[in-house]
Design a protein around this motif. Structure first.
Motif, mmCIF file in Angstrom:
data_model
loop_
_atom_site.group_PDB
_atom_site.id
_atom_site.type_symbol
_atom_site.label_atom_id
_atom_site.label_comp_id
_atom_site.label_asym_id
_atom_site.label_seq_id
_atom_site.Cartn_x
_atom_site.Cartn_y
_atom_site.Cartn_z
ATOM 1 N N VAL A 126 0.840 -1.202 0.000
ATOM 2 C CA VAL A 126 0.000 0.000 0.000
ATOM 3 C C VAL A 126 0.874 1.249 0.000
ATOM 4 N N ILE A 127 1.914 1.260 0.821
ATOM 5 C CA ILE A 127 2.827 2.406 0.879
ATOM 6 C C ILE A 127 3.538 2.584 -0.465
ATOM 7 N N GLY A 128 3.925 1.477 -1.096
ATOM 8 C CA GLY A 128 4.532 1.551 -2.427
ATOM 9 C C GLY A 128 3.590 2.163 -3.445
ATOM 10 N N GLY A 129 2.330 1.804 -3.372
ATOM 11 C CA GLY A 129 1.322 2.372 -4.260
ATOM 12 C C GLY A 129 1.133 3.862 -4.013
ATOM 13 N N ILE A 130 1.085 4.250 -2.749
ATOM 14 C CA ILE A 130 0.936 5.673 -2.411
ATOM 15 C C ILE A 130 2.151 6.461 -2.887
ATOM 16 N N THR A 131 3.339 5.911 -2.672
ATOM 17 C CA THR A 131 4.568 6.589 -3.106
ATOM 18 C C THR A 131 4.614 6.721 -4.624
ATOM 19 N N GLY A 132 4.286 5.651 -5.323
ATOM 20 C CA GLY A 132 4.262 5.704 -6.785
ATOM 21 C C GLY A 132 3.269 6.728 -7.294
ATOM 22 N N ALA A 133 2.101 6.780 -6.681
ATOM 23 C CA ALA A 133 1.086 7.758 -7.080
ATOM 24 C C ALA A 133 1.577 9.178 -6.834
ATOM 25 N N ALA A 134 2.214 9.398 -5.691
ATOM 26 C CA ALA A 134 2.702 10.739 -5.358
ATOM 27 C C ALA A 134 3.793 11.195 -6.324
ATOM 28 N N ILE A 135 4.735 10.315 -6.626
ATOM 29 C CA ILE A 135 5.828 10.668 -7.536
ATOM 30 C C ILE A 135 5.296 10.937 -8.938
ATOM 31 N N ALA A 136 4.427 10.065 -9.437
ATOM 32 C CA ALA A 136 3.888 10.239 -10.786
ATOM 33 C C ALA A 136 3.048 11.505 -10.892
ATOM 34 N N THR A 137 2.254 11.797 -9.872
ATOM 35 C CA THR A 137 1.428 12.995 -9.891
ATOM 36 C C THR A 137 2.289 14.250 -9.850
ATOM 37 N N ALA A 138 3.299 14.239 -8.984
ATOM 38 C CA ALA A 138 4.210 15.387 -8.908
ATOM 39 C C ALA A 138 4.918 15.608 -10.242
ATOM 40 N N ALA A 139 5.376 14.536 -10.862
ATOM 41 C CA ALA A 139 6.046 14.658 -12.162
ATOM 42 C C ALA A 139 5.097 15.216 -13.214
ATOM 43 N N GLU A 140 3.858 14.808 -13.174
ATOM 44 C CA GLU A 140 2.864 15.297 -14.134
ATOM 45 C C GLU A 140 2.627 16.794 -13.952
ATOM 46 N N PHE A 141 2.517 17.238 -12.704
ATOM 47 C CA PHE A 141 2.319 18.663 -12.449
ATOM 48 C C PHE A 141 3.555 19.468 -12.836
#
Length: 147
Positions: A126-141
């Motif tokens: 779950v933490i890996g999923g949250i981290t991946g989502a955060a990194i990908a979203t930040a990169a997109e922004f």
């Protein structure tokens, strides 16, 4: 009053190799795999070369170890990139829109899969999923901003 200005632009070199698999999803996945895999392999090769030069000698064992590490790193990071790009594109096709939410979902799935493949427990997945989502979203922004 005198006025002067300097203008210019800096751009990075672009190397683009296209492998047509006959399907946009496969094309993007293979493209992500090959580009990020090449970067990871190059980093591993440069790191090991530095250590060998610093040591002052090279043996066949060093060469073999470097070669294995280079391919392993390239394949590992390439696979992660391929999963991310493929997932993001798939979500985009399903939703019919291209926005940051696709990156968030792609990052979450990729992060969770990487953690699961590493035999992590449910909390770490779950933490890996949250981290991946955060990194990908930040990169997109960040990629969407104009400087």
């Amino acid at each position: 009053m005198p006025h002067s200005s300097i203008s210019g632009s800096v751009s990075s070199p672009k190397v683009d190799v296209v492998i047509d698999m006959g399907n946009p999803l496969l094309n993007l996945t293979v493209d992500g795999f090959s580009k990020i895999g090449a970067v990871a392999a190059t980093r591993a090769l440069a790191e090991d070369t530095y250590h060998i030069v610093r040591k002052g000698s090279v043996s066949s064992s060093d060469f073999e170890k470097t070669l294995k590490k280079t391919f392993k790193e390239g394949a590992y990071w390439g696979a992660i990139a391929g999963v991310y790009v493929g997932t993001e594109y798939g979500v985009q096709r399903i939703r019919g829109t291209r926005d940051w939410k696709n990156a968030t979902f792609g990052g979450a799935v990729t992060g969770a899969l990487v953690s699961a493949a590493s035999n992590e427990k449910a909390d770490k997945i779950v933490i890996g999923g949250i981290t991946g989502a955060a990194i990908a979203t930040a990169a997109e922004f960040i990629n969407g901003w104009s400087f």
